[in-house]
Design a protein around this motif. Structure first.
Motif, PDB file in Angstrom:
ATOM      1  N   THR A  13       1.999   3.663 -10.700  1.00 36.62           N
ATOM      2  CA  THR A  13       2.803   2.414 -11.350  1.00 36.62           C
ATOM      3  C   THR A  13       2.336   1.148 -10.633  1.00 36.62           C
ATOM      4  O   THR A  13       2.439  -0.087 -11.306  1.00 36.62           O
ATOM      5  N   SER A  14       1.757   1.104  -9.521  1.00 36.77           N
ATOM      6  CA  SER A  14       1.230   0.011  -9.027  1.00 36.77           C
ATOM      7  C   SER A  14       0.510   0.300  -7.627  1.00 36.77           C
ATOM      8  O   SER A  14       0.609   1.312  -7.297  1.00 36.77           O
ATOM      9  N   CYS A  15      -0.744  -0.666  -7.338  1.00 41.32           N
ATOM     10  CA  CYS A  15      -1.372  -0.155  -6.307  1.00 41.32           C
ATOM     11  C   CYS A  15      -1.967  -1.553  -5.566  1.00 41.32           C
ATOM     12  O   CYS A  15      -2.016  -2.525  -6.274  1.00 41.32           O
ATOM     13  N   ALA A  16      -2.079  -1.417  -4.262  1.00 38.51           N
ATOM     14  CA  ALA A  16      -2.617  -2.664  -3.645  1.00 38.51           C
ATOM     15  C   ALA A  16      -3.380  -2.224  -2.549  1.00 38.51           C
ATOM     16  O   ALA A  16      -3.422  -1.155  -1.918  1.00 38.51           O
ATOM     17  N   VAL A  17      -4.288  -3.027  -1.821  1.00 43.45           N
ATOM     18  CA  VAL A  17      -5.221  -3.009  -0.595  1.00 43.45           C
ATOM     19  C   VAL A  17      -4.002  -3.220   0.626  1.00 43.45           C
ATOM     20  O   VAL A  17      -3.691  -4.168   0.610  1.00 43.45           O
ATOM     21  N   ASP A  18      -3.884  -2.529   1.566  1.00 44.58           N
ATOM     22  CA  ASP A  18      -3.338  -2.511   2.675  1.00 44.58           C
ATOM     23  C   ASP A  18      -3.899  -3.295   3.701  1.00 44.58           C
ATOM     24  O   ASP A  18      -5.065  -3.294   3.672  1.00 44.58           O
ATOM     25  N   SER A  19      -3.290  -3.699   4.972  1.00 44.77           N
ATOM     26  CA  SER A  19      -3.998  -4.756   5.982  1.00 44.77           C
ATOM     27  C   SER A  19      -5.292  -3.743   6.611  1.00 44.77           C
ATOM     28  O   SER A  19      -6.229  -4.523   7.284  1.00 44.77           O
ATOM     29  N   GLU A  20      -5.199  -2.376   6.389  1.00 45.44           N
ATOM     30  CA  GLU A  20      -6.459  -1.793   6.963  1.00 45.44           C
ATOM     31  C   GLU A  20      -7.776  -1.160   5.972  1.00 45.44           C
ATOM     32  O   GLU A  20      -8.640  -0.586   6.082  1.00 45.44           O
ATOM     33  N   GLY A  21      -7.249  -1.797   4.604  1.00 45.97           N
ATOM     34  CA  GLY A  21      -8.418  -1.776   3.658  1.00 45.97           C
ATOM     35  C   GLY A  21      -8.200  -0.589   2.785  1.00 45.97           C
ATOM     36  O   GLY A  21      -9.095  -0.263   2.126  1.00 45.97           O
ATOM     37  N   TYR A  22      -7.190   0.145   2.905  1.00 49.22           N
ATOM     38  CA  TYR A  22      -6.733   1.427   2.062  1.00 49.22           C
ATOM     39  C   TYR A  22      -6.078   1.254   0.820  1.00 49.22           C
ATOM     40  O   TYR A  22      -5.148   0.177   0.790  1.00 49.22           O
TER      41      TYR A  22
END
Length: 77
Positions: A13-22
């Protein structure tokens, strides 16, 4: 999203890059795939999947391969 046998078990439903690049996403999953740690496959880029159905594939055709992923807890400890 698919399980280890290729059965569709949900959708992102949604996706983003976290602070570690994952890539980190939220998804709706069948109850069979909701356990924390469950291995799933995610197809990135829906436009690339819209081509030929796997059942219609012939030798030499290219089909999308799901990116391996794991189900995480919604509320990490």
């Amino acid at each position: 999203m698919v399980d280890g046998r290729g059965k569709v078990v949900g959708w992102v439903t949604s996706c983003a890059v976290d602070s570690e690049g994952y890539l980190l996403g939220q998804a709706c999953l069948d109850t069979t795939a909701q356990a924390e740690g469950t291995a799933i496959g995610v197809f990135q880029g829906a436009a690339s999947i819209a081509g030929k159905a796997p059942a219609a594939a012939r030798p030499g055709d290219r089909l999308p391969v799901p990116t391996p992923a794991r189900v995480l807890s919604r509320f990490p400890k």
